[in-house]
Design an enzyme around this catalytic site. Structure first.
Site, PDB file in Angstrom:
ATOM      1  N   GLY A 134       2.431   0.563   4.530  1.00 53.14           N
ATOM      2  CA  GLY A 134       2.843   1.910   4.118  1.00 53.14           C
ATOM      3  C   GLY A 134       3.755   2.450   5.202  1.00 53.14           C
ATOM      4  N   GLY A 148       5.628   5.245   4.918  1.00 48.88           N
ATOM      5  CA  GLY A 148       6.010   6.618   4.558  1.00 48.88           C
ATOM      6  C   GLY A 148       5.914   7.552   5.750  1.00 48.88           C
ATOM      7  CB  ILE A 203       0.864   8.529   7.942  1.00 44.99           C
ATOM      8  CG1 ILE A 203       0.403   9.862   7.355  1.00 44.99           C
ATOM      9  CG2 ILE A 203      -0.075   8.101   9.084  1.00 44.99           C
ATOM     10  CD1 ILE A 203      -0.986   9.837   6.740  1.00 44.99           C
ATOM     11  NE  ARG A 211      -8.430  15.214   3.141  1.00 46.63           N
ATOM     12  CZ  ARG A 211      -8.911  16.364   3.578  1.00 46.63           C
ATOM     13  NH1 ARG A 211      -9.944  16.925   2.976  1.00 46.63           N
ATOM     14  NH2 ARG A 211      -8.364  16.976   4.615  1.00 46.63           N
ATOM     15  CG  ASN A 226      -3.942   6.848  -3.163  1.00 47.39           C
ATOM     16  OD1 ASN A 226      -2.836   6.618  -3.661  1.00 47.39           O
ATOM     17  ND2 ASN A 226      -4.142   7.824  -2.308  1.00 47.39           N
ATOM     18  CB  SER A 241      -4.945   5.395   1.675  1.00 45.78           C
ATOM     19  OG  SER A 241      -3.957   4.566   2.243  1.00 45.78           O
ATOM     20  CG  HIS A 257     -11.011  13.068   5.590  1.00 49.85           C
ATOM     21  ND1 HIS A 257     -10.885  14.007   6.586  1.00 49.85           N
ATOM     22  CD2 HIS A 257      -9.748  12.839   5.135  1.00 49.85           C
ATOM     23  CE1 HIS A 257      -9.607  14.322   6.724  1.00 49.85           C
ATOM     24  NE2 HIS A 257      -8.895  13.635   5.856  1.00 49.85           N
TER      25      HIS A 257
HETATM   26  N1  APR Z   1       1.996  -1.435  -0.773  1.00 46.36           N
HETATM   27  C1  APR Z   1       2.608  -0.898   0.304  1.00 46.36           C
HETATM   28  N2  APR Z   1       3.038   0.373   0.363  1.00 46.36           N
HETATM   29  C2  APR Z   1       2.877   1.120  -0.726  1.00 46.36           C
HETATM   30  C3  APR Z   1       2.233   0.641  -1.906  1.00 46.36           C
HETATM   31  C4  APR Z   1       1.791  -0.714  -1.889  1.00 46.36           C
HETATM   32  N3  APR Z   1       1.179  -1.255  -2.947  1.00 46.36           N
HETATM   33  N4  APR Z   1       2.201   1.634  -2.783  1.00 46.36           N
HETATM   34  C5  APR Z   1       2.780   2.707  -2.215  1.00 46.36           C
HETATM   35  N5  APR Z   1       3.185   2.390  -0.962  1.00 46.36           N
HETATM   36  C6  APR Z   1       3.876   3.219   0.020  1.00 46.36           C
HETATM   37  C7  APR Z   1       4.888   4.177  -0.571  1.00 46.36           C
HETATM   38  O1  APR Z   1       6.081   3.508  -0.912  1.00 46.36           O
HETATM   39  C8  APR Z   1       5.067   5.183   0.562  1.00 46.36           C
HETATM   40  O2  APR Z   1       6.169   4.869   1.382  1.00 46.36           O
HETATM   41  O3  APR Z   1       2.978   4.054   0.715  1.00 46.36           O
HETATM   42  C9  APR Z   1       3.761   5.051   1.379  1.00 46.36           C
HETATM   43  C10 APR Z   1       2.974   6.327   1.488  1.00 46.36           C
HETATM   44  O4  APR Z   1       3.721   7.199   2.227  1.00 46.36           O
HETATM   45  P1  APR Z   1       3.822   8.767   1.888  1.00 46.36           P
HETATM   46  O5  APR Z   1       4.015   8.942   0.412  1.00 46.36           O
HETATM   47  O6  APR Z   1       4.846   9.347   2.786  1.00 46.36           O
HETATM   48  O7  APR Z   1       2.359   9.308   2.229  1.00 46.36           O
HETATM   49  P2  APR Z   1       1.750   9.684   3.687  1.00 46.36           P
HETATM   50  O8  APR Z   1       1.986  11.120   3.959  1.00 46.36           O
HETATM   51  O9  APR Z   1       2.194   8.682   4.683  1.00 46.36           O
HETATM   52  O10 APR Z   1       0.191   9.522   3.377  1.00 46.36           O
HETATM   53  C11 APR Z   1      -0.347   8.274   3.031  1.00 46.36           C
HETATM   54  O11 APR Z   1      -2.540   8.806   3.834  1.00 46.36           O
HETATM   55  O12 APR Z   1      -3.480  10.796   4.587  1.00 46.36           O
HETATM   56  C12 APR Z   1      -3.339   9.930   3.494  1.00 46.36           C
HETATM   57  O13 APR Z   1      -3.531  11.374   1.594  1.00 46.36           O
HETATM   58  C13 APR Z   1      -2.640  10.579   2.318  1.00 46.36           C
HETATM   59  O14 APR Z   1      -3.165   8.871   0.746  1.00 46.36           O
HETATM   60  C14 APR Z   1      -2.134   9.388   1.565  1.00 46.36           C
HETATM   61  C15 APR Z   1      -1.814   8.390   2.679  1.00 46.36           C
END
Ligand code: APR
Length: 323
Positions: free
Chosen positions: A12, A14, A16, A91, A98, A122, A178
């Site tokens: 991931g 994104g 975080i 959440r 998720n 996540s 959480h």
């Molecule tokens: N494999 C890899 N990455 C994936 C997949 C997958 N199958 N599905 C989605 N992603 C990626 C998305 O493309 C995205 O870039 O996961 C990333 C999530 O990043 P954000 O949408 O920016 O979310 P973020 O703020 O980083 O939070 C991630 O952590 O705190 C928790 O509630 C929050 O569930 C969320 C997670």
């Protein structure tokens, strides 16, 4: 002679994942790989971070990829893949979407990084960590969740603001799931070892007022995630979860045995068996090496049990949905 460099894979890339990749570089963690399904995005972020290495002195190997084979040789895998919540969502509302993502990611981790330690971020956290361990089949000490470090940091920050002192000198543990039922442990919250309630009593000269101030802080801790979501409008907190995960990575890589609030699987501790929940645990090379047990009052135990029930409900939902 073979000197091994710790390899951290971030699943991931994104909000975080991106911040965490930069923190890993700054902390010179070793080899860092950012993985995401979005083409180009993890590569772009990794390149951007690497290009700062002359300036931040990070001196690490960092790369981005869309190929799960990058997991091979990972010592630590941090999972942030999945949807963040939007304003008005809890959440728990993220459960089905998720869970699908976490199952798929867990299969890859099982296949490519069978000896790794997995830190899940996540949401809904306690359920996603449970699922990660079920699918990977890893021993419980090697699958943990990040939430408590952040919840405790939020608790410490609000106390620090109230007392006008550095948050560094506050220890304020938070146990439980959480979610809305998390349990900030007021009785154990201290500033440089002195109970926070004593300091509040001195400040306000009234037990009633001190309690009122603390009640508001506790509620703000429980609502802290939503407070950020409301302000951001898109997405949820990311700087503080990434920084919190960083402290866990450091404790594991450096085998420092730090006692941190993490989501760990209980085996009878606090009267709970076979459920993941937020507790204090010792972190080192083996992951969550020991859950730290201590006495809870009747009221604290009742709040903890209520939180455990909330996690059980969520895990029960997962079972019912056949996840
Ligand atoms: N494999 C890899 N990455 C994936 C997949 C997958 N199958 N599905 C989605 N992603 C990626 C998305 O493309 C995205 O870039 O996961 C990333 C999530 O990043 P954000 O949408 O920016 O979310 P973020 O703020 O980083 O939070 C991630 O952590 O705190 C928790 O509630 C929050 O569930 C969320 C997670």
């Amino acid at each position: 002679m073979s000197i091994s460099v710790p390899k951290v894979v971030l699943i991931g890339g994104g909000q975080i994942g991106g911040v965490l990749a930069q923190l890993c570089a700054i902390e010179r963690i070793g080899e860092v790989v950012l993985y995401d399904i979005k083409e180009g995005m993890p590569q772009g972020k990794a390149l951007d971070i690497a290009e700062a290495s002359r300036v931040d002195g990070s001196d690490v190997r960092i790369s981005g990829t869309n190929d799960p084979i990058c997991l091979v040789g990972a010592d630590i895998v941090v999972v942030t893949s999945g949807m963040p919540r939007k304003d008005g969502m809890s959440r728990d509302d993220l459960l089905t979407v998720n869970a699908k993502i976490i199952s798929e990611v867990a299969e890859n981790i099982k296949q490519y990084a069978p000896n790794s330690i997995v830190i899940v971020i996540s949401n809904p956290l306690d359920a996603m960590v449970t699922l990660m361990q079920r699918v990977t089949g890893f021993p419980a000490n090697r699958v943990i969740g990040q939430a408590g470090v952040l919840d405790s940091s939020r608790f410490a920050t609000f106390i620090a603001w109230e007392l006008g002192v550095s948050a560094k000198d506050i220890n304020a543990p938070v146990l439980g799931g959480h979610g809305d039922t998390m349990v900030p442990l007021v009785r154990y919250a201290n500033v440089a070892g002195i109970p926070v309630m004593e300091q509040l009593l001195r400040k306000y000269g009234s037990a009633e007022k001190a309690k009122d101030v603390m009640d508001k802080i506790v509620q703000r801790v429980r609502d802290a995630g939503s407070e950020v979501v409301k302000l951001l409008k898109t997405g949820s907190a990311f700087y503080s979860p990434a920084t919190s995960a960083m402290s866990m990575i450091k404790a594991i890589v450096r085998d420092s045995k730090r006692v941190l609030s993490v989501c760990a699987k209980l085996n009878g501790e606090f009267g709970v068996k076979d459920y993941y929940i937020g507790v204090l645990a010792k972190l080192g090379r083996q992951g969550a090496e020991q859950v730290v047990e201590f006495d809870l009052t009747k009221e604290e135990k009742a709040m903890f049990d209520k939180s455990v029930e909330a996690v059980k409900t969520l895990v029960g939902d997962m079972d019912r949905l056949g996840i």
